[in-house]
Design an enzyme around this catalytic site. Structure first.
Site, PDB file in Angstrom:
ATOM      1  N   LYS A 133     -14.398   6.092 -15.532  1.00 17.55           N
ATOM      2  CA  LYS A 133     -15.408   5.318 -16.269  1.00 17.55           C
ATOM      3  C   LYS A 133     -15.456   5.736 -17.733  1.00 17.55           C
ATOM      4  O   LYS A 133     -15.647   4.895 -18.628  1.00 17.55           O
ATOM      5  CB  LYS A 133     -16.783   5.499 -15.620  1.00 17.55           C
ATOM      6  CG  LYS A 133     -17.904   4.728 -16.314  1.00 17.55           C
ATOM      7  CD  LYS A 133     -19.204   4.766 -15.530  1.00 17.55           C
ATOM      8  CE  LYS A 133     -20.276   3.944 -16.218  1.00 17.55           C
ATOM      9  NZ  LYS A 133     -21.505   3.823 -15.408  1.00 17.55           N
ATOM     10  N   HIS A 269      16.607 -19.313   4.382  1.00 14.39           N
ATOM     11  CA  HIS A 269      15.189 -19.670   4.255  1.00 14.39           C
ATOM     12  C   HIS A 269      14.374 -19.062   5.386  1.00 14.39           C
ATOM     13  O   HIS A 269      13.501 -19.702   5.974  1.00 14.39           O
ATOM     14  CB  HIS A 269      15.020 -21.181   4.207  1.00 14.39           C
ATOM     15  CG  HIS A 269      15.671 -21.808   3.012  1.00 14.39           C
ATOM     16  ND1 HIS A 269      15.728 -23.160   2.817  1.00 14.39           N
ATOM     17  CD2 HIS A 269      16.316 -21.254   1.950  1.00 14.39           C
ATOM     18  CE1 HIS A 269      16.361 -23.419   1.693  1.00 14.39           C
ATOM     19  NE2 HIS A 269      16.731 -22.274   1.153  1.00 14.39           N
TER      20      HIS A 269
END
Length: 512
Positions: A133, A269
Protein backbone atom coordinates in the site's frame (compact mmCIF):
# COMPACT_ATOMS: atom_id res chain seq x y z
CA UNK A 1 17.08 3.14 6.59
CA UNK A 2 15.51 0.07 8.11
CA UNK A 3 14.52 -3.31 6.66
CA UNK A 4 12.32 -5.97 8.21
CA UNK A 5 13.14 -9.52 7.09
CA UNK A 6 10.98 -12.49 8.07
CA UNK A 7 10.91 -15.36 5.60
CA UNK A 8 9.86 -19.00 5.47
CA UNK A 9 11.89 -19.63 2.31
CA UNK A 10 15.38 -18.74 3.51
CA UNK A 11 17.15 -19.31 0.20
CA UNK A 12 19.54 -16.40 -0.43
CA UNK A 13 18.33 -14.36 2.53
CA UNK A 14 21.72 -14.14 4.27
CA UNK A 15 23.39 -12.70 1.17
CA UNK A 16 20.46 -10.35 0.68
CA UNK A 17 20.67 -9.08 4.27
CA UNK A 18 24.42 -8.53 3.95
CA UNK A 19 23.79 -6.57 0.76
CA UNK A 20 21.28 -4.39 2.57
CA UNK A 21 23.74 -3.78 5.39
CA UNK A 22 26.36 -2.65 2.89
CA UNK A 23 23.83 -0.10 1.66
CA UNK A 24 23.35 1.21 5.19
CA UNK A 25 20.21 -0.63 6.28
CA UNK A 26 19.46 -1.55 9.88
CA UNK A 27 17.96 -5.05 9.98
CA UNK A 28 14.93 -6.19 11.98
CA UNK A 29 13.97 -9.84 12.00
CA UNK A 30 11.97 -12.57 13.73
CA UNK A 31 12.28 -16.18 14.85
CA UNK A 32 14.22 -18.55 12.64
CA UNK A 33 15.22 -15.82 10.21
CA UNK A 34 16.75 -13.76 13.04
CA UNK A 35 18.67 -16.79 14.30
CA UNK A 36 20.00 -17.60 10.83
CA UNK A 37 21.15 -14.04 10.21
CA UNK A 38 23.01 -13.87 13.54
CA UNK A 39 24.69 -17.22 12.86
CA UNK A 40 25.99 -15.85 9.57
CA UNK A 41 27.39 -12.60 10.90
CA UNK A 42 24.49 -10.29 10.10
CA UNK A 43 23.75 -7.79 12.82
CA UNK A 44 19.98 -7.90 13.29
CA UNK A 45 17.60 -6.71 16.01
CA UNK A 46 14.75 -9.00 17.08
CA UNK A 47 11.31 -7.48 16.41
CA UNK A 48 10.12 -8.05 19.99
CA UNK A 49 13.09 -6.04 21.27
CA UNK A 50 12.39 -3.27 18.78
CA UNK A 51 8.70 -3.05 19.71
CA UNK A 52 9.33 -3.72 23.41
CA UNK A 53 6.46 -6.19 23.15
CA UNK A 54 6.99 -9.96 23.51
CA UNK A 55 5.83 -12.57 21.06
CA UNK A 56 2.53 -13.94 22.32
CA UNK A 57 0.25 -16.93 21.87
CA UNK A 58 2.94 -19.30 20.53
CA UNK A 59 4.13 -16.72 18.01
CA UNK A 60 0.68 -15.94 16.62
CA UNK A 61 1.24 -12.30 17.56
CA UNK A 62 4.67 -10.80 17.02
CA UNK A 63 4.66 -8.26 14.16
CA UNK A 64 1.09 -7.03 14.65
CA UNK A 65 2.22 -3.85 16.42
CA UNK A 66 1.95 -0.09 15.72
CA UNK A 67 5.73 0.31 15.64
CA UNK A 68 5.82 -2.22 12.80
CA UNK A 69 2.76 -1.26 10.77
CA UNK A 70 3.05 2.42 11.60
CA UNK A 71 6.69 2.34 10.48
CA UNK A 72 5.66 0.74 7.22
CA UNK A 73 2.50 2.75 6.50
CA UNK A 74 3.08 6.38 7.44
CA UNK A 75 3.43 8.76 4.51
CA UNK A 76 6.94 10.17 4.35
CA UNK A 77 5.79 13.30 2.51
CA UNK A 78 2.90 14.10 4.85
CA UNK A 79 3.88 16.43 7.70
CA UNK A 80 1.04 15.23 9.92
CA UNK A 81 2.07 11.61 9.44
CA UNK A 82 5.71 12.42 10.12
CA UNK A 83 4.72 14.33 13.28
CA UNK A 84 2.59 11.43 14.57
CA UNK A 85 5.39 8.97 13.90
CA UNK A 86 7.81 11.09 15.92
CA UNK A 87 5.25 11.61 18.71
CA UNK A 88 4.79 7.83 19.14
CA UNK A 89 8.45 6.93 18.63
CA UNK A 90 7.70 5.09 15.37
CA UNK A 91 10.71 4.78 13.12
CA UNK A 92 10.39 4.20 9.41
CA UNK A 93 10.62 0.71 7.93
CA UNK A 94 11.71 1.21 4.34
CA UNK A 95 11.88 -2.36 3.11
CA UNK A 96 9.79 -5.41 4.00
CA UNK A 97 11.10 -8.80 2.93
CA UNK A 98 8.48 -11.45 3.71
CA UNK A 99 7.37 -14.75 2.25
CA UNK A 100 4.58 -16.61 3.90
CA UNK A 101 4.15 -19.71 6.04
CA UNK A 102 4.29 -22.80 3.80
CA UNK A 103 0.59 -23.63 3.75
CA UNK A 104 0.81 -25.56 0.48
CA UNK A 105 3.69 -27.71 1.70
CA UNK A 106 1.87 -28.35 4.98
CA UNK A 107 -1.32 -29.68 3.39
CA UNK A 108 0.79 -31.80 1.05
CA UNK A 109 2.41 -33.72 3.91
CA UNK A 110 -0.29 -33.84 6.60
CA UNK A 111 -4.03 -34.03 7.13
CA UNK A 112 -3.68 -32.86 10.75
CA UNK A 113 -6.02 -29.88 10.78
CA UNK A 114 -4.48 -28.29 13.86
CA UNK A 115 -1.06 -28.24 12.15
CA UNK A 116 -2.63 -26.89 8.98
CA UNK A 117 -4.31 -24.08 10.91
CA UNK A 118 -1.01 -23.09 12.54
CA UNK A 119 0.52 -22.73 9.07
CA UNK A 120 -1.91 -20.02 8.04
CA UNK A 121 0.16 -16.84 8.12
CA UNK A 122 -1.42 -13.73 9.63
CA UNK A 123 1.35 -11.25 10.34
CA UNK A 124 3.14 -11.94 7.06
CA UNK A 125 0.26 -11.03 4.72
CA UNK A 126 -0.52 -8.00 6.89
CA UNK A 127 3.03 -6.67 6.53
CA UNK A 128 3.13 -7.42 2.80
CA UNK A 129 -0.15 -5.60 2.22
CA UNK A 130 0.96 -2.64 4.34
CA UNK A 131 4.25 -2.30 2.47
CA UNK A 132 2.52 -2.70 -0.89
CA UNK A 133 0.00 0.00 0.00
CA UNK A 134 2.86 2.39 0.80
CA UNK A 135 4.99 1.39 -2.22
CA UNK A 136 5.65 5.09 -2.91
CA UNK A 137 8.16 4.91 -0.03
CA UNK A 138 8.61 1.22 0.83
CA UNK A 139 10.11 -1.74 -1.00
CA UNK A 140 8.10 -4.95 -0.58
CA UNK A 141 10.01 -8.12 -1.46
CA UNK A 142 8.17 -11.46 -1.56
CA UNK A 143 10.43 -13.62 -3.75
CA UNK A 144 14.10 -14.63 -3.41
CA UNK A 145 14.30 -14.29 -7.19
CA UNK A 146 14.07 -10.51 -6.77
CA UNK A 147 16.87 -10.07 -4.23
CA UNK A 148 19.61 -9.12 -6.70
CA UNK A 149 17.37 -6.75 -8.63
CA UNK A 150 16.28 -5.05 -5.40
CA UNK A 151 19.87 -4.45 -4.33
CA UNK A 152 20.73 -3.04 -7.74
CA UNK A 153 17.72 -0.74 -7.70
CA UNK A 154 18.46 0.50 -4.19
CA UNK A 155 21.92 1.53 -5.35
CA UNK A 156 20.49 3.52 -8.27
CA UNK A 157 20.18 7.30 -8.19
CA UNK A 158 17.29 7.43 -10.68
CA UNK A 159 14.27 8.14 -8.46
CA UNK A 160 11.68 7.72 -11.22
CA UNK A 161 13.11 4.33 -12.12
CA UNK A 162 13.15 3.34 -8.44
CA UNK A 163 9.47 4.29 -8.07
CA UNK A 164 8.55 2.25 -11.15
CA UNK A 165 10.47 -0.69 -9.70
CA UNK A 166 8.62 -0.42 -6.37
CA UNK A 167 5.36 -0.30 -8.28
CA UNK A 168 6.20 -3.63 -9.92
CA UNK A 169 7.09 -5.08 -6.52
CA UNK A 170 3.75 -3.84 -5.21
CA UNK A 171 1.86 -5.72 -7.93
CA UNK A 172 3.82 -8.89 -7.18
CA UNK A 173 3.04 -8.48 -3.48
CA UNK A 174 -0.71 -8.29 -3.98
CA UNK A 175 -0.54 -11.21 -6.40
CA UNK A 176 1.35 -13.12 -3.71
CA UNK A 177 -1.15 -12.50 -0.91
CA UNK A 178 -4.16 -12.96 -3.21
CA UNK A 179 -2.88 -16.33 -4.39
CA UNK A 180 -2.10 -17.33 -0.79
CA UNK A 181 -5.59 -16.49 0.47
CA UNK A 182 -7.16 -18.14 -2.58
CA UNK A 183 -5.21 -21.32 -1.87
CA UNK A 184 -6.43 -21.39 1.73
CA UNK A 185 -10.05 -20.68 0.79
CA UNK A 186 -9.99 -23.37 -1.92
CA UNK A 187 -8.47 -25.86 0.50
CA UNK A 188 -11.13 -25.18 3.13
CA UNK A 189 -13.90 -25.58 0.57
CA UNK A 190 -12.30 -28.78 -0.66
CA UNK A 191 -12.13 -30.13 2.88
CA UNK A 192 -15.57 -29.07 4.09
CA UNK A 193 -17.69 -28.39 0.98
CA UNK A 194 -16.55 -30.99 -1.54
CA UNK A 195 -14.71 -28.38 -3.59
CA UNK A 196 -17.83 -26.37 -4.42
CA UNK A 197 -18.03 -23.50 -1.95
CA UNK A 198 -19.76 -20.13 -2.30
CA UNK A 199 -16.59 -18.74 -3.90
CA UNK A 200 -14.12 -20.36 -6.29
CA UNK A 201 -10.68 -18.88 -6.87
CA UNK A 202 -8.69 -19.72 -9.97
CA UNK A 203 -5.11 -18.48 -9.91
CA UNK A 204 -2.15 -19.09 -12.17
CA UNK A 205 1.39 -17.93 -12.77
CA UNK A 206 2.39 -16.65 -16.19
CA UNK A 207 4.73 -18.96 -18.08
CA UNK A 208 5.00 -16.93 -21.27
CA UNK A 209 3.10 -14.59 -23.58
CA UNK A 210 1.82 -16.08 -26.79
CA UNK A 211 2.24 -14.10 -30.02
CA UNK A 212 -1.48 -13.41 -29.85
CA UNK A 213 -4.69 -15.16 -28.85
CA UNK A 214 -6.93 -17.22 -31.10
CA UNK A 215 -6.72 -14.39 -33.64
CA UNK A 216 -4.09 -11.69 -34.28
CA UNK A 217 -6.19 -8.91 -32.73
CA UNK A 218 -6.36 -10.76 -29.37
CA UNK A 219 -3.65 -10.79 -26.71
CA UNK A 220 -2.81 -14.13 -25.10
CA UNK A 221 -0.58 -15.86 -22.56
CA UNK A 222 -0.04 -19.25 -20.91
CA UNK A 223 -0.56 -19.51 -17.15
CA UNK A 224 0.05 -22.55 -14.97
CA UNK A 225 -1.71 -23.58 -11.75
CA UNK A 226 1.39 -25.03 -10.13
CA UNK A 227 4.66 -25.65 -11.99
CA UNK A 228 3.71 -28.24 -14.61
CA UNK A 229 4.77 -26.25 -17.67
CA UNK A 230 7.85 -24.80 -15.96
CA UNK A 231 9.07 -28.33 -15.29
CA UNK A 232 7.66 -30.26 -18.25
CA UNK A 233 7.54 -27.99 -21.27
CA UNK A 234 10.64 -26.98 -23.19
CA UNK A 235 10.72 -25.25 -26.55
CA UNK A 236 13.32 -26.76 -28.87
CA UNK A 237 12.21 -24.92 -31.99
CA UNK A 238 9.69 -22.13 -32.43
CA UNK A 239 7.30 -20.22 -30.22
CA UNK A 240 4.03 -21.73 -29.02
CA UNK A 241 0.88 -19.83 -29.93
CA UNK A 242 -2.43 -19.75 -28.06
CA UNK A 243 -3.98 -22.19 -30.55
CA UNK A 244 -0.90 -24.43 -30.42
CA UNK A 245 -1.36 -24.80 -26.66
CA UNK A 246 -5.02 -25.79 -26.90
CA UNK A 247 -4.29 -28.21 -29.75
CA UNK A 248 -1.37 -29.72 -27.85
CA UNK A 249 -3.63 -30.21 -24.86
CA UNK A 250 -5.96 -32.39 -26.91
CA UNK A 251 -3.12 -34.37 -28.45
CA UNK A 252 -1.36 -34.84 -25.12
CA UNK A 253 -4.51 -36.08 -23.37
CA UNK A 254 -4.97 -38.74 -26.04
CA UNK A 255 -1.37 -39.82 -26.61
CA UNK A 256 -0.76 -40.20 -22.87
CA UNK A 257 -3.93 -42.22 -22.24
CA UNK A 258 -2.34 -45.63 -22.67
CA UNK A 259 0.52 -45.65 -20.19
CA UNK A 260 3.86 -46.48 -21.76
CA UNK A 261 2.38 -47.82 -25.00
CA UNK A 262 3.93 -46.32 -28.18
CA UNK A 263 0.92 -44.15 -28.96
CA UNK A 264 0.85 -41.32 -31.48
CA UNK A 265 -1.98 -38.79 -31.72
CA UNK A 266 -2.55 -36.26 -34.49
CA UNK A 267 -4.90 -33.40 -33.69
CA UNK A 268 -6.33 -30.46 -35.59
CA UNK A 269 -8.29 -27.72 -33.83
CA UNK A 270 -8.08 -29.76 -30.60
CA UNK A 271 -9.86 -32.77 -32.13
CA UNK A 272 -8.15 -36.04 -33.08
CA UNK A 273 -7.74 -36.71 -36.79
CA UNK A 274 -5.36 -39.64 -36.34
CA UNK A 275 -4.40 -42.06 -33.61
CA UNK A 276 -2.72 -45.44 -33.31
CA UNK A 277 -1.04 -47.72 -30.79
CA UNK A 278 1.10 -50.18 -32.75
CA UNK A 279 4.38 -51.99 -32.07
CA UNK A 280 6.57 -48.89 -32.48
CA UNK A 281 6.20 -45.13 -32.59
CA UNK A 282 7.07 -45.13 -36.28
CA UNK A 283 4.39 -47.69 -37.09
CA UNK A 284 1.89 -45.85 -34.88
CA UNK A 285 2.53 -42.58 -36.71
CA UNK A 286 2.19 -44.20 -40.14
CA UNK A 287 -1.12 -45.81 -39.18
CA UNK A 288 -2.41 -42.67 -37.44
CA UNK A 289 -1.76 -40.60 -40.56
CA UNK A 290 -3.89 -42.88 -42.72
CA UNK A 291 -7.11 -41.88 -40.95
CA UNK A 292 -7.22 -38.30 -42.25
CA UNK A 293 -4.01 -37.16 -43.97
CA UNK A 294 -5.71 -34.01 -45.28
CA UNK A 295 -6.57 -32.73 -41.80
CA UNK A 296 -3.17 -33.82 -40.48
CA UNK A 297 -1.57 -31.16 -42.70
CA UNK A 298 -0.63 -28.29 -40.38
CA UNK A 299 -1.72 -30.28 -37.34
CA UNK A 300 -0.21 -31.26 -34.01
CA UNK A 301 1.57 -34.60 -33.46
CA UNK A 302 1.95 -35.89 -29.91
CA UNK A 303 4.43 -38.76 -29.43
CA UNK A 304 4.31 -40.89 -26.30
CA UNK A 305 8.02 -41.58 -26.28
CA UNK A 306 11.29 -40.41 -27.77
CA UNK A 307 11.34 -38.83 -31.22
CA UNK A 308 14.25 -40.37 -33.13
CA UNK A 309 15.75 -39.55 -36.51
CA UNK A 310 13.83 -42.21 -38.46
CA UNK A 311 10.46 -41.01 -37.20
CA UNK A 312 11.50 -37.40 -37.74
CA UNK A 313 12.20 -38.07 -41.42
CA UNK A 314 8.80 -39.71 -41.79
CA UNK A 315 6.97 -36.81 -40.16
CA UNK A 316 8.96 -34.39 -42.30
CA UNK A 317 7.34 -35.80 -45.45
CA UNK A 318 4.34 -33.53 -44.83
CA UNK A 319 3.91 -30.21 -43.09
CA UNK A 320 2.90 -30.45 -39.45
CA UNK A 321 2.91 -27.29 -37.40
CA UNK A 322 3.70 -28.72 -33.96
CA UNK A 323 5.43 -31.79 -32.54
CA UNK A 324 5.21 -32.60 -28.84
CA UNK A 325 7.29 -35.52 -27.61
CA UNK A 326 8.45 -36.89 -24.29
CA UNK A 327 11.98 -36.29 -25.53
CA UNK A 328 13.61 -35.35 -28.84
CA UNK A 329 16.98 -36.70 -29.91
CA UNK A 330 19.41 -34.11 -31.30
CA UNK A 331 19.60 -35.96 -34.62
CA UNK A 332 15.82 -35.83 -34.89
CA UNK A 333 15.77 -32.11 -34.17
CA UNK A 334 18.36 -31.56 -36.90
CA UNK A 335 16.00 -33.10 -39.47
CA UNK A 336 13.69 -30.08 -39.10
CA UNK A 337 16.45 -27.47 -39.08
CA UNK A 338 15.47 -25.98 -42.45
CA UNK A 339 11.73 -26.04 -41.73
CA UNK A 340 11.06 -22.51 -40.49
CA UNK A 341 7.40 -22.91 -39.58
CA UNK A 342 7.50 -26.10 -37.52
CA UNK A 343 7.48 -25.86 -33.73
CA UNK A 344 8.95 -28.62 -31.59
CA UNK A 345 8.51 -29.10 -27.84
CA UNK A 346 9.49 -31.77 -25.34
CA UNK A 347 8.59 -32.62 -21.76
CA UNK A 348 11.99 -34.03 -20.84
CA UNK A 349 11.13 -37.62 -19.85
CA UNK A 350 10.77 -40.96 -21.60
CA UNK A 351 6.96 -40.87 -21.87
CA UNK A 352 4.39 -38.09 -21.98
CA UNK A 353 2.89 -37.06 -18.67
CA UNK A 354 -0.02 -34.85 -17.69
CA UNK A 355 -0.96 -33.00 -14.55
CA UNK A 356 -4.43 -34.56 -14.20
CA UNK A 357 -6.03 -31.60 -12.43
CA UNK A 358 -9.08 -32.57 -10.38
CA UNK A 359 -11.36 -29.91 -11.83
CA UNK A 360 -11.94 -28.02 -15.04
CA UNK A 361 -13.90 -24.93 -15.99
CA UNK A 362 -15.15 -23.06 -19.00
CA UNK A 363 -15.79 -19.39 -19.60
CA UNK A 364 -19.33 -18.29 -20.34
CA UNK A 365 -20.45 -14.70 -20.75
CA UNK A 366 -20.62 -13.24 -17.26
CA UNK A 367 -18.81 -16.04 -15.45
CA UNK A 368 -17.66 -19.62 -15.73
CA UNK A 369 -18.99 -23.12 -15.15
CA UNK A 370 -16.87 -25.35 -12.96
CA UNK A 371 -16.91 -29.11 -12.58
CA UNK A 372 -15.03 -32.21 -11.55
CA UNK A 373 -12.81 -33.24 -14.42
CA UNK A 374 -14.03 -36.07 -16.61
CA UNK A 375 -11.90 -39.14 -17.08
CA UNK A 376 -12.33 -42.64 -18.47
CA UNK A 377 -12.15 -45.28 -15.79
CA UNK A 378 -9.59 -48.00 -16.38
CA UNK A 379 -12.24 -50.74 -16.53
CA UNK A 380 -15.18 -48.99 -18.16
CA UNK A 381 -15.06 -51.17 -21.27
CA UNK A 382 -13.83 -54.27 -19.44
CA UNK A 383 -16.83 -54.02 -17.10
CA UNK A 384 -19.29 -52.96 -19.78
CA UNK A 385 -22.43 -55.06 -20.22
CA UNK A 386 -22.80 -57.02 -23.44
CA UNK A 387 -26.41 -56.46 -24.55
CA UNK A 388 -26.35 -58.46 -27.78
CA UNK A 389 -26.32 -62.13 -28.60
CA UNK A 390 -22.79 -61.91 -29.98
CA UNK A 391 -19.87 -60.94 -27.77
CA UNK A 392 -16.80 -59.16 -29.08
CA UNK A 393 -13.58 -61.01 -29.73
CA UNK A 394 -10.44 -60.12 -27.77
CA UNK A 395 -9.07 -57.98 -30.60
CA UNK A 396 -12.44 -56.23 -30.98
CA UNK A 397 -12.52 -55.49 -27.25
CA UNK A 398 -9.04 -53.96 -27.50
CA UNK A 399 -10.24 -51.74 -30.33
CA UNK A 400 -13.36 -50.81 -28.38
CA UNK A 401 -11.19 -49.66 -25.46
CA UNK A 402 -9.17 -47.40 -27.75
CA UNK A 403 -12.24 -46.07 -29.53
CA UNK A 404 -13.96 -45.36 -26.19
CA UNK A 405 -10.95 -43.38 -24.92
CA UNK A 406 -10.75 -41.34 -28.12
CA UNK A 407 -14.50 -40.64 -28.06
CA UNK A 408 -14.27 -39.29 -24.51
CA UNK A 409 -11.65 -36.76 -25.67
CA UNK A 410 -13.51 -35.67 -28.82
CA UNK A 411 -16.05 -32.86 -29.19
CA UNK A 412 -19.64 -34.11 -28.97
CA UNK A 413 -21.55 -35.38 -30.81
CA UNK A 414 -18.96 -37.87 -31.97
CA UNK A 415 -18.40 -41.40 -33.20
CA UNK A 416 -15.02 -43.10 -33.47
CA UNK A 417 -14.07 -46.09 -35.62
CA UNK A 418 -10.98 -48.13 -34.66
CA UNK A 419 -9.44 -51.12 -36.41
CA UNK A 420 -6.30 -53.03 -35.45
CA UNK A 421 -5.50 -50.47 -32.70
CA UNK A 422 -5.63 -47.51 -35.07
CA UNK A 423 -8.35 -44.93 -35.58
CA UNK A 424 -9.68 -45.30 -39.10
CA UNK A 425 -12.57 -42.80 -39.11
CA UNK A 426 -14.06 -40.14 -36.88
CA UNK A 427 -17.01 -37.77 -36.91
CA UNK A 428 -17.07 -35.04 -34.29
CA UNK A 429 -18.68 -31.81 -33.21
CA UNK A 430 -21.94 -32.54 -35.02
CA UNK A 431 -25.41 -31.47 -33.93
CA UNK A 432 -26.74 -34.97 -34.50
CA UNK A 433 -25.12 -38.32 -33.92
CA UNK A 434 -26.27 -39.79 -37.22
CA UNK A 435 -24.57 -36.90 -39.05
CA UNK A 436 -21.35 -37.71 -37.18
CA UNK A 437 -21.69 -41.35 -38.29
CA UNK A 438 -22.27 -40.36 -41.90
CA UNK A 439 -19.41 -37.84 -41.92
CA UNK A 440 -16.95 -40.38 -40.55
CA UNK A 441 -17.88 -43.05 -43.10
CA UNK A 442 -17.81 -40.56 -45.96
CA UNK A 443 -14.32 -39.33 -45.05
CA UNK A 444 -13.05 -42.91 -44.69
CA UNK A 445 -14.43 -43.65 -48.14
CA UNK A 446 -12.72 -40.56 -49.57
CA UNK A 447 -9.28 -41.63 -48.33
CA UNK A 448 -9.82 -45.31 -49.21
CA UNK A 449 -9.91 -46.72 -45.67
CA UNK A 450 -11.63 -50.08 -45.27
CA UNK A 451 -13.87 -50.05 -42.19
CA UNK A 452 -14.92 -53.68 -42.34
CA UNK A 453 -14.37 -55.45 -39.03
CA UNK A 454 -13.76 -52.24 -37.07
CA UNK A 455 -15.03 -51.22 -33.64
CA UNK A 456 -17.24 -48.19 -33.08
CA UNK A 457 -17.57 -45.97 -30.00
CA UNK A 458 -20.10 -43.25 -29.26
CA UNK A 459 -19.50 -41.01 -26.23
CA UNK A 460 -23.27 -40.82 -25.56
CA UNK A 461 -26.19 -43.10 -26.36
CA UNK A 462 -27.57 -43.69 -29.84
CA UNK A 463 -31.07 -42.18 -29.80
CA UNK A 464 -32.14 -44.09 -32.90
CA UNK A 465 -31.07 -47.17 -34.81
CA UNK A 466 -30.10 -45.12 -37.90
CA UNK A 467 -26.46 -44.82 -36.80
CA UNK A 468 -26.30 -48.61 -36.32
CA UNK A 469 -27.60 -49.09 -39.85
CA UNK A 470 -24.86 -46.81 -41.16
CA UNK A 471 -22.31 -48.72 -39.08
CA UNK A 472 -23.50 -52.04 -40.48
CA UNK A 473 -23.25 -50.78 -44.05
CA UNK A 474 -19.65 -49.77 -43.33
CA UNK A 475 -18.85 -53.21 -41.87
CA UNK A 476 -18.63 -52.40 -38.15
CA UNK A 477 -18.28 -55.52 -36.01
CA UNK A 478 -18.59 -54.18 -32.44
CA UNK A 479 -20.04 -51.12 -30.76
CA UNK A 480 -19.60 -49.52 -27.35
CA UNK A 481 -21.87 -46.78 -26.01
CA UNK A 482 -23.26 -45.66 -22.64
CA UNK A 483 -26.82 -46.79 -23.27
CA UNK A 484 -29.76 -45.06 -21.64
CA UNK A 485 -31.93 -44.09 -24.61
CA UNK A 486 -35.67 -44.70 -24.47
CA UNK A 487 -35.09 -46.62 -27.72
CA UNK A 488 -32.27 -48.82 -26.44
CA UNK A 489 -34.31 -51.91 -27.27
CA UNK A 490 -34.62 -50.86 -30.92
CA UNK A 491 -30.89 -50.09 -31.12
CA UNK A 492 -29.97 -53.44 -29.56
CA UNK A 493 -32.36 -55.30 -31.87
CA UNK A 494 -30.77 -53.61 -34.86
CA UNK A 495 -27.29 -54.64 -33.71
CA UNK A 496 -28.49 -58.23 -33.19
CA UNK A 497 -30.07 -58.24 -36.64
CA UNK A 498 -26.72 -57.32 -38.17
CA UNK A 499 -24.68 -59.70 -36.02
CA UNK A 500 -22.83 -56.94 -34.19
CA UNK A 501 -21.56 -57.07 -30.62
CA UNK A 502 -22.78 -54.16 -28.53
CA UNK A 503 -21.71 -53.06 -25.05
CA UNK A 504 -23.22 -50.56 -22.64
CA UNK A 505 -20.83 -48.83 -20.22
CA UNK A 506 -23.44 -46.83 -18.33
CA UNK A 507 -21.09 -43.82 -18.40
CA UNK A 508 -21.49 -40.81 -20.70
CA UNK A 509 -18.49 -38.68 -21.77
CA UNK A 510 -19.85 -35.50 -23.32
CA UNK A 511 -17.19 -32.96 -24.28
CA UNK A 512 -18.68 -29.60 -25.14
Amino acid sequence: MRALISVSDKKGVVEFAKGLQRLGFEILSTGGTHKLLLQNGVKAAEVSQYTDSPEMFEGRVKTLHPKIHGGILYKRNDANHVSQAAQHDIGGIDLVCVNLYPFKATVAHTDDFSEIIENIDIGGPAMVRSAAKNFASVYVVTSPLDYDAVLQNLASSDESEKLKFRQNLMIKAYEHTAAYDAMIANYMNERFNGGFGAKKFITGSKVFDTRYGENPHQKGALYEFEDFFSNHFKSLKGEASFNNMTDMHGALMLASSFGKAPAVAICKHANPCGFAVKSSLLESYVEALKCDPVSAYGGVVAINGVLDEELAHKINEIFVEVILAARVKPAALAVFEKKKRIKIFEQGGEFLIRENDKYDFKFIDGGFVYQQRDYVGADEVANARCVTGRAASESELNDLKIAWQIAALTKSNCVVYVKARAMVAIGMGMTSRVDAARAAVAKARDVGVDLRGCALASEAFFPFKDSIEIAHAAGVAAVVQPGGSIRDDEVIASADEFGMAMYFTGVRHFLH
